[in-house]
Design an enzyme around this catalytic site. Structure first.
Site, PDB file in Angstrom:
ATOM      1  N   CYS A  36       0.220  44.972  18.676  1.00 49.73           N
ATOM      2  CA  CYS A  36       1.683  44.933  18.607  1.00 49.73           C
ATOM      3  C   CYS A  36       2.278  46.248  18.093  1.00 49.73           C
ATOM      4  CB  CYS A  36       2.110  43.784  17.696  1.00 49.73           C
ATOM      5  SG  CYS A  36       3.878  43.414  17.800  1.00 49.73           S
TER       6      CYS A  36
ATOM      7  N   CYS B 209       8.531  40.855  25.343  1.00 46.40           N
ATOM      8  CA  CYS B 209       7.700  40.260  24.286  1.00 46.40           C
ATOM      9  C   CYS B 209       7.533  38.789  24.629  1.00 46.40           C
ATOM     10  CB  CYS B 209       8.370  40.429  22.926  1.00 46.40           C
ATOM     11  SG  CYS B 209       7.553  39.502  21.612  1.00 46.40           S
TER      12      CYS B 209
ATOM     13  N   CYS C 107      -0.157  35.499  20.246  1.00 51.89           N
ATOM     14  CA  CYS C 107       0.154  34.476  21.259  1.00 51.89           C
ATOM     15  C   CYS C 107      -0.884  34.421  22.363  1.00 51.89           C
ATOM     16  CB  CYS C 107       1.509  34.758  21.873  1.00 51.89           C
ATOM     17  SG  CYS C 107       2.768  35.020  20.666  1.00 51.89           S
TER      18      CYS C 107
ATOM     19  N   CYS D  98      -1.749  40.765  19.158  1.00 52.79           N
ATOM     20  CA  CYS D  98      -0.742  39.767  19.520  1.00 52.79           C
ATOM     21  C   CYS D  98      -1.265  38.356  19.188  1.00 52.79           C
ATOM     22  CB  CYS D  98      -0.442  39.868  21.015  1.00 52.79           C
ATOM     23  SG  CYS D  98       0.867  38.743  21.504  1.00 52.79           S
TER      24      CYS D  98
ATOM     25  N   CYS E  68       2.825  45.628  21.982  1.00 55.21           N
ATOM     26  CA  CYS E  68       1.919  45.724  23.122  1.00 55.21           C
ATOM     27  C   CYS E  68       2.518  46.604  24.229  1.00 55.21           C
ATOM     28  CB  CYS E  68       1.644  44.331  23.668  1.00 55.21           C
ATOM     29  SG  CYS E  68       3.142  43.501  24.217  1.00 55.21           S
TER      30      CYS E  68
HETATM   31  S1  SF4 Z   1       5.479  42.764  21.216  1.00 59.26           S
HETATM   32 FE1  SF4 Z   1       5.454  40.529  21.325  1.00 59.26          FE
HETATM   33  S2  SF4 Z   1       4.053  40.029  23.019  1.00 59.26           S
HETATM   34 FE2  SF4 Z   1       3.703  42.157  22.428  1.00 59.26          FE
HETATM   35  S3  SF4 Z   1       2.052  42.083  20.929  1.00 59.26           S
HETATM   36 FE3  SF4 Z   1       3.951  42.046  19.759  1.00 59.26          FE
HETATM   37  S4  SF4 Z   1       4.380  39.873  19.454  1.00 59.26           S
HETATM   38 FE4  SF4 Z   1       2.871  40.008  21.110  1.00 59.26          FE
END
Ligand code: SF4
Length: 115
Positions: free
Chosen positions: A76, A87, A59, A57, A78
């Site tokens: 991802c 998300c 972020c 991820c 996740c």
């Molecule tokens: S689903 Fe969204 S929060 Fe989860 S790893 Fe992927 S980009 Fe990041």
């Protein structure tokens, strides 16, 4: 940035673009009304994919990326996305999210423009 020019990175961008478009359909979620948000997240996933072979991820801040990969929580999609459709990067948005568009597509050129 050298990695933008590398063929390996470019292939990772294409792979993550395909993944995102497929996964958004599978989960009946939507991309952001702001394509730059979607682009930056896909590029971030591609950067980790290029560096570590898996899309961590983008972020989050990690003290130790290798340890995070071992834990397999923030690869991802996740665990929070897989289990609750949450998300926190706003890549995959539920339809009632105020940031959600009605689109499950993003042009590859748009992603490259935001690199
Ligand atoms: S689903 Fe969204 S929060 Fe989860 S790893 Fe992927 S980009 Fe990041």
């Amino acid at each position: 940035m050298d990695s933008i020019k590398s063929e390996k990175f470019s292939n990772c961008v294409k792979e993550m673009h395909k993944f995102a478009e497929t996964y958004v359909q599978q989960t009946n979620t939507f991309f952001s009304i702001d394509p730059s948000v979607t682009s930056v997240i896909i590029a971030g996933l591609a950067t980790y994919k290029n560096q570590y072979g898996v899309p961590l991820c983008p972020c989050r801040n990690y003290h130790n990326e290798e340890a995070e990969i071992e834990l397999n929580y923030w690869i991802c999609p996740c665990v929070s996305m897989r289990e609750r459709k949450e998300c926190h990067c706003k890549l995959f948005l539920q339809s009632d999210d105020s940031s959600a568009s009605e689109s499950q597509k993003i042009n590859l050129d748009t992603i490259y423009k935001n690199l």
